[in-house]
Design a protein around this motif. Structure first.
Motif, PDB file in Angstrom:
ATOM      1  N   VAL A 120       0.840  -1.205   0.000  1.00  0.00           N
ATOM      2  CA  VAL A 120       0.000   0.000   0.000  1.00  0.00           C
ATOM      3  C   VAL A 120       0.875   1.255   0.000  1.00  0.00           C
ATOM      4  CG1 VAL A 120      -1.701   1.317   1.316  1.00  0.00           C
ATOM      5  CG2 VAL A 120      -1.945  -1.152   1.107  1.00  0.00           C
ATOM      6  N   ALA A 121       1.982   1.216   0.735  1.00  0.00           N
ATOM      7  CA  ALA A 121       2.896   2.367   0.744  1.00  0.00           C
ATOM      8  C   ALA A 121       3.470   2.604  -0.657  1.00  0.00           C
ATOM      9  CB  ALA A 121       4.027   2.137   1.753  1.00  0.00           C
ATOM     10  N   VAL A 122       3.790   1.514  -1.367  1.00  0.00           N
ATOM     11  CA  VAL A 122       4.320   1.643  -2.735  1.00  0.00           C
ATOM     12  C   VAL A 122       3.262   2.246  -3.653  1.00  0.00           C
ATOM     13  CG1 VAL A 122       5.139   0.356  -4.751  1.00  0.00           C
ATOM     14  CG2 VAL A 122       6.007  -0.215  -2.474  1.00  0.00           C
ATOM     15  N   ILE A 123       2.022   1.788  -3.519  1.00  0.00           N
ATOM     16  CA  ILE A 123       0.940   2.361  -4.324  1.00  0.00           C
ATOM     17  C   ILE A 123       0.773   3.847  -3.968  1.00  0.00           C
ATOM     18  CG2 ILE A 123      -1.527   2.230  -4.875  1.00  0.00           C
ATOM     19  CD1 ILE A 123      -0.119  -0.205  -5.850  1.00  0.00           C
ATOM     20  N   GLY A 124       0.896   4.160  -2.674  1.00  0.00           N
ATOM     21  CA  GLY A 124       0.824   5.564  -2.245  1.00  0.00           C
ATOM     22  C   GLY A 124       1.897   6.400  -2.921  1.00  0.00           C
TER      23      GLY A 124
END
Lengths: 353, 69
Positions: A301-305
């Motif tokens: 999710v952090a990477v998508i963020g």
């Protein structure tokens, strides 16, 4: 020697990252940008059309390789573990903020080290801000900051990020007409696909084994006087420096550095944000990719963020260029420093128990 | 022995909990983590302080007994 026995993995990883970084630039990647997680996620966002900045569009095989290399190493080492549920939306926002800061400075912490090794003195300002940001995060951790526990998840959840990476690779190799490719600018400068993919795979696997993390180095040194991860940081710098000197690519200056600007204050503030938000996330952008490849949905999710953040940065003119920072970018960095501070304060938990 | 539950926490939090617990009970603690990174980091931290660490693994969790060497 017990020093080498304890630290060889992280030192070796640092040396290999540094050597590949210089090699990737020599083979086509932009100068001092053999690896840059922020720049490459931004290029991928452009490659799939999430932003239309024509000079930074390319689905970078390095990123795909990093995720898949980490997955393979984690599977072999029996460390692949699908987990998630530790404040996912907060992680999305923090990832977004990391990208806003990184694109102010023009590079993730890894590229900051690579820029230092290329003689780019602007990165010194970045490093000062970065370290200060990490200390802010460390202060929050010492006061009880936590994004709460993660939990075991179904296998599918852990394989989502590697699966997305494979989908991107298939699109890149088999259906390039679906994607955007820069014809000029940094996005058009690329090392051969197979070499870039292999570099990513090797570095991804080594980084998974050694837990290399740019943020962790300074953080652990400040919190626990533990210099283990900092040795990896230093090894990258040494490897890049030596290779650049050998190839005659070392230029010590502030002005006219590749894909960089000379505004010291905003270089520092950009990396202040990156350091602060990354500590709260538990690792630098590279480490987020590696964890996402090892089954962490939270890091996914952090990477998508970060990726969505990169698209916003170009759609709303937040990203700097060689000409310097933009007014919108300055506002965004300040805004996200405030947001990161609010996240830090709201997640402090009382001791006891 | 004081028991710390650090299951599901990612580094540096397990190390930080360990540091605080050892400050409160310097004779030793036990701490439970669920990933190899935390296991390695806590071990390295405690050994750097001169403690002896014994790891017991079961079902993907690691119980670390940290005692004066």
């Amino acid at each position: 020697m017990s020093f080498l026995k304890k630290h060889w993995q992280v030192i070796l990883t640092g040396l290999v990252v540094g050597a590949f970084a210089v090699a990737l630039s020599a083979l086509g990647n932009p100068a001092n940008m053999g690896f840059c997680i922020a720049c490459f996620l931004r290029d991928i966002a452009g490659g799939v059309g999430l932003h239309r900045a024509e000079v930074v569009q390319y689905v970078r095989p390095e990123i795909i390789g990093l995720v898949l290399g980490a997955m393979i190493a984690a599977l072999i080492g029996k460390e692949f573990k699908p987990t998630g549920g530790s404040s996912p939306m907060t992680r999305f926002v923090l990832g977004f903020g990391v990208m806003v800061g990184a694109l102010m400075f023009l590079g993730c912490p890894l590229r900051m080290v690579i820029r230092l090794g290329g003689g780019d003195l602007n990165a010194v300002f970045g490093l000062v801000g970065f370290a200060a940001g990490i200390l802010l995060g460390v202060a929050a951790l010492n006061k009880g900051f936590s994004l709460k526990r993660s939990y075991a998840m179904p296998a599918l959840e852990g394989y989502a990020t590697p699966a997305i990476s494979i989908a991107l690779l298939v699109a890149l190799v088999c259906f390039p007409a679906l994607l955007f490719f820069s014809e000029k600018g940094p996005g058009s400068m690329r090392a051969p696909l197979l070499f870039a993919l292999a570099a990513g795979l090797i570095v991804g696997a080594l980084a998974q084994r050694s837990r290399l993390c740019m943020v962790g180095g300074i953080r652990d040194a400040a919190m626990f006087k533990d210099y283990h991860l900092l040795l990896g940081f230093a090894a990258i710098l040494v490897a890049v420096l030596i290779r650049n000197l050998a190839l005659g690519k070392f230029t010590l200056s502030m002005a006219k550095q590749p894909v960089a600007h000379t505004d010291g204050l905003w270089n520092a503030l950009g990396m202040l944000l990156v350091g602060f938000a990354s500590v709260l996330l538990g690792g630098c952008p590279l480490r987020q990719l590696i964890l996402a490849g090892s089954g962490s949905a939270d890091s996914g999710v952090a990477v998508i963020g970060m990726t969505v953040g990169a698209a916003f940065c170009h759609n709303f003119k937040l990203a700097s260029s060689a000409d310097g920072p933009t007014p919108n970018g300055k506002i965004a960095v300040i805004l996200f420093l405030v947001i990161t501070a609010v996240i830090a304060v709201c997640n402090l938990q009382k001791e006891k128990e | 022995m004081k028991h710390i539950d650090a299951i599901g926490l990612s580094c540096p939090q397990p190390v930080l909990l360990c540091k605080k617990a050892l400050a409160a009970s310097p004779e030793g603690i036990e701490i439970e983590v669920d990933n190899t990174t935390a296991c390695g980091n806590v071990t390295r931290f405690a050994e750097n302080l001169g403690y002896k660490v014994t790891v017991k693994e079961a079902d993907g969790t690691y119980l670390l007994a940290i005692a004066k060497a």
